[in-house]
Design an enzyme around this catalytic site. Structure first.
Site, PDB file in Angstrom:
ATOM      1  N   LYS A  94      -6.493  -3.022 -11.663  1.00  0.00           N
ATOM      2  CA  LYS A  94      -7.339  -2.578 -10.929  1.00  0.00           C
ATOM      3  C   LYS A  94      -8.845  -2.886 -11.378  1.00  0.00           C
ATOM      4  O   LYS A  94      -9.073  -2.804 -12.553  1.00  0.00           O
ATOM      5  CB  LYS A  94      -7.198  -1.215 -10.567  1.00  0.00           C
ATOM      6  CG  LYS A  94      -5.981  -0.489 -10.173  1.00  0.00           C
ATOM      7  CD  LYS A  94      -5.640  -0.860  -8.718  1.00  0.00           C
ATOM      8  CE  LYS A  94      -4.480  -0.180  -8.264  1.00  0.00           C
ATOM      9  NZ  LYS A  94      -4.576  -0.396  -6.556  1.00  0.00           N
ATOM     10  N   ASP A 124      -7.221  -5.847  -7.890  1.00  0.00           N
ATOM     11  CA  ASP A 124      -7.136  -5.253  -6.776  1.00  0.00           C
ATOM     12  C   ASP A 124      -8.448  -4.369  -7.017  1.00  0.00           C
ATOM     13  O   ASP A 124      -8.615  -3.392  -8.023  1.00  0.00           O
ATOM     14  CB  ASP A 124      -5.763  -4.143  -6.808  1.00  0.00           C
ATOM     15  CG  ASP A 124      -6.003  -3.571  -5.394  1.00  0.00           C
ATOM     16  OD1 ASP A 124      -6.925  -3.543  -4.708  1.00  0.00           O
ATOM     17  OD2 ASP A 124      -4.932  -2.529  -5.181  1.00  0.00           O
ATOM     18  N   LYS A 140       2.531  -2.271   3.210  1.00  0.00           N
ATOM     19  CA  LYS A 140       3.052  -0.811   3.057  1.00  0.00           C
ATOM     20  C   LYS A 140       3.534  -0.440   4.477  1.00  0.00           C
ATOM     21  O   LYS A 140       2.801  -0.155   5.228  1.00  0.00           O
ATOM     22  CB  LYS A 140       2.271  -0.108   2.376  1.00  0.00           C
ATOM     23  CG  LYS A 140       1.588  -0.749   1.028  1.00  0.00           C
ATOM     24  CD  LYS A 140       0.589   0.259   0.448  1.00  0.00           C
ATOM     25  CE  LYS A 140      -0.123  -0.338  -0.782  1.00  0.00           C
ATOM     26  NZ  LYS A 140      -1.368   0.080  -1.350  1.00  0.00           N
ATOM     27  N   GLY A 178       2.627  -0.731  -3.092  1.00  0.00           N
ATOM     28  CA  GLY A 178       3.141   0.482  -3.683  1.00  0.00           C
ATOM     29  C   GLY A 178       2.178   1.637  -3.438  1.00  0.00           C
ATOM     30  O   GLY A 178       1.195   1.509  -3.164  1.00  0.00           O
ATOM     31  N   ASP A 207      -5.124  -5.076   1.907  1.00  0.00           N
ATOM     32  CA  ASP A 207      -4.411  -4.153   1.828  1.00  0.00           C
ATOM     33  C   ASP A 207      -4.907  -2.917   2.871  1.00  0.00           C
ATOM     34  O   ASP A 207      -4.437  -3.097   3.908  1.00  0.00           O
ATOM     35  CB  ASP A 207      -4.308  -3.599   0.510  1.00  0.00           C
ATOM     36  CG  ASP A 207      -3.544  -2.288   0.275  1.00  0.00           C
ATOM     37  OD1 ASP A 207      -3.058  -1.523   1.277  1.00  0.00           O
ATOM     38  OD2 ASP A 207      -3.492  -1.885  -0.936  1.00  0.00           O
ATOM     39  N   GLU A 243      -7.220  -8.661  -4.288  1.00  0.00           N
ATOM     40  CA  GLU A 243      -6.878  -7.617  -3.179  1.00  0.00           C
ATOM     41  C   GLU A 243      -8.018  -6.789  -2.549  1.00  0.00           C
ATOM     42  O   GLU A 243      -8.679  -6.349  -3.571  1.00  0.00           O
ATOM     43  CB  GLU A 243      -5.499  -7.053  -3.908  1.00  0.00           C
ATOM     44  CG  GLU A 243      -4.850  -5.923  -2.826  1.00  0.00           C
ATOM     45  CD  GLU A 243      -3.882  -5.276  -3.370  1.00  0.00           C
ATOM     46  OE1 GLU A 243      -3.161  -5.864  -4.388  1.00  0.00           O
ATOM     47  OE2 GLU A 243      -3.201  -4.455  -2.790  1.00  0.00           O
ATOM     48  N   LYS A 251      -1.020  -6.848 -12.488  1.00  0.00           N
ATOM     49  CA  LYS A 251      -2.057  -6.626 -11.297  1.00  0.00           C
ATOM     50  C   LYS A 251      -2.864  -5.527 -11.995  1.00  0.00           C
ATOM     51  O   LYS A 251      -2.339  -4.773 -12.568  1.00  0.00           O
ATOM     52  CB  LYS A 251      -1.481  -6.348 -10.117  1.00  0.00           C
ATOM     53  CG  LYS A 251      -2.531  -5.478  -9.225  1.00  0.00           C
ATOM     54  CD  LYS A 251      -1.881  -5.298  -7.909  1.00  0.00           C
ATOM     55  CE  LYS A 251      -2.152  -3.963  -7.201  1.00  0.00           C
ATOM     56  NZ  LYS A 251      -1.571  -3.963  -5.624  1.00  0.00           N
ATOM     57  N   SER A 309       1.645  -3.164 -11.984  1.00  0.00           N
ATOM     58  CA  SER A 309       0.220  -2.824 -11.336  1.00  0.00           C
ATOM     59  C   SER A 309      -0.196  -1.779 -12.205  1.00  0.00           C
ATOM     60  O   SER A 309       0.232  -0.559 -12.666  1.00  0.00           O
ATOM     61  CB  SER A 309       0.063  -2.225  -9.843  1.00  0.00           C
ATOM     62  OG  SER A 309      -1.126  -1.912  -9.736  1.00  0.00           O
TER      63      SER A 309
HETATM   64 MG    MG Z   1      -4.050  -2.235  -2.852  1.00  0.00          MG
END
Ligand code: MG
Length: 368
Positions: free
Chosen positions: A163, A188, A262, A290, A238, A213, A161, A135
């Site tokens: 952001k 995400d 998570k 994470g 998430d 996400e 991944k 990520s």
């Molecule tokens: Mg997330």
């Protein structure tokens, strides 16, 4: 087991590089490390509440308060028959899931050690290795992002991944796809968009993303269901999933086609296992998210991610991704097939480096 002593440590770990998301930039990570001593055994847990209430409403300060004043008194000095009983004692406290999860993790570790079993075995994990992806936080330029993707791919991370946030989305994804036409790629948004952005989000369908996400509000399920009806890309949740109850609602409403689990966000490993089972029954694949954990939290995460329906690559990383010097001895290196080994020793299966832990401790308090 009689819970005889619990130690809380507020730690501050410098990151090897700043980590930027739609919520802001982190230069270091503050968590709480929880040590439980019971009948000659020691268990370790990591509370992933952060310094600021941006990802979650909890912070290090609120978690410390709830642990000290409510959760520790619920179990300290008690002779516990198992984790379920510990959770029954803690259930009176509403919310504060990261605080609960940190303490529960330390209790899981000590109970597993009392049976000389690995945490993965205790959780009924089936895999010996866990597929992982990388990520990457938002970068100042697309060229820098491409450079980072190349570097992490060279290290062996198969999936990427990134952001995204308004103003840093379609063009970034387009440029990345041009450079890497075939890599598994997901994005995400950390709740940065609104349903009224649907025209923009639909454009992501052109880039063969594995999933998007948490595009919408962190408490929303209805708008995500509407978005999922209108876009081809898999919507994954998430932040919106904080318990088995919200997971059930998301399944019923068809708010997502994949889920990030998570343990901190949902109140612990026990609840995470229940959500995992629910998703399996609904044919919804899950992956382990994470929270920039240290080696203590990572070891527990790998145990959880060894369960069968964790079929999507986890946001769990080898040594060196976030910290130049971790607080555990046990090395964690990436295998050639972009997997990490699930620890096999008793409990979380890693040794804590007490001297390093002391170096990164801002505050420590012992409760007997
Ligand atoms: Mg997330």
């Amino acid at each position: 087991m009689k819970i005889e002593r619990i130690e809380l440590r507020h730690i501050k770990m410098p990151l090897v590089a700043p980590f930027t998301t739609s919520m802001g930039t982190d230069l270091d990570v503050e968590h709480i490390i929880i040590r439980v001593d019971a009948e000659g055994l020691t268990g370790w847990g990591e509370c992933v509440a952060e310094a600021a209430p941006f990802y979650s409403g909890e912070t290090v300060t609120t978690a410390w308060h709830v642990l000290q004043d409510f959760l520790l008194p619920a179990v300290l000095g008690k002779k516990l028959s198992g984790i379920d009983q510990a959770n029954d004692f803690m259930a009176r406290v509403r919310g504060h899931r990261m605080a609960k999860a940190g303490l529960e993790a330390a209790l899981w570790d000590v109970f597993a050690k009392s049976r000389n079993a690995s945490l993965a075995t205790m959780l009924n994990g089936t895999k010996h290795t866990v597929a992982v992806g990388i990520s990457i936080g938002m970068q100042p330029t697309v060229a820098e992002l491409i450079r980072r993707v190349e570097a992490f791919r060279a290290e062996g991370y198969a999936q990427v991944k990134i952001k995204i946030a308004p103003g840093n989305d379609i063009e970034t994804v387009k440029a990345l796809r041009r450079e890497f036409p075939h890599i598994p790629l997901q994005v995400d948004a950390n709740a940065a968009y609104k349903l009224s952005d649907i025209a923009l989000l639909k454009k992501l369908d052109d880039y063969s993303l594995r999933l998007i996400e948490q595009p919408l509000h962190h408490e929303d399920l209805l708008d995500h269901a509407e978005l999922q009806r209108q876009i081809a890309t898999t919507v994954a949740l998430d932040e919106s999933i904080c318990s088995l109850h919200t997971a059930r609602a998301a399944c019923a409403l068809k708010s997502c086609r994949a889920m990030n689990i998570k343990p901190g966000r949902v109140g612990g490993l026990s609840e995470a296992v229940r959500i995992h089972a629910l998703c399996a029954a609904h044919h919804i694949p899950v992956w382990h998210g994470g929270m920039l954990e240290t080696g203590i939290g990572r070891a527990a995460n790998l145990a959880l991610a060894s369960l069968e329906n964790f079929t999507l690559p986890a946001d769990i990383y080898a040594d060196g991704r976030h910290y130049s010097e971790d607080i555990v001895e046990s090395p964690c290196t990436l295998n050639a097939d972009s997997t990490l080994n699930v620890p096999t020793g008793p409990g979380i299966g890693v040794q804590v480096r007490l001297a390093r832990l002391e170096q990164v401790t801002a505050t420590r308090e012992v409760f007997c």
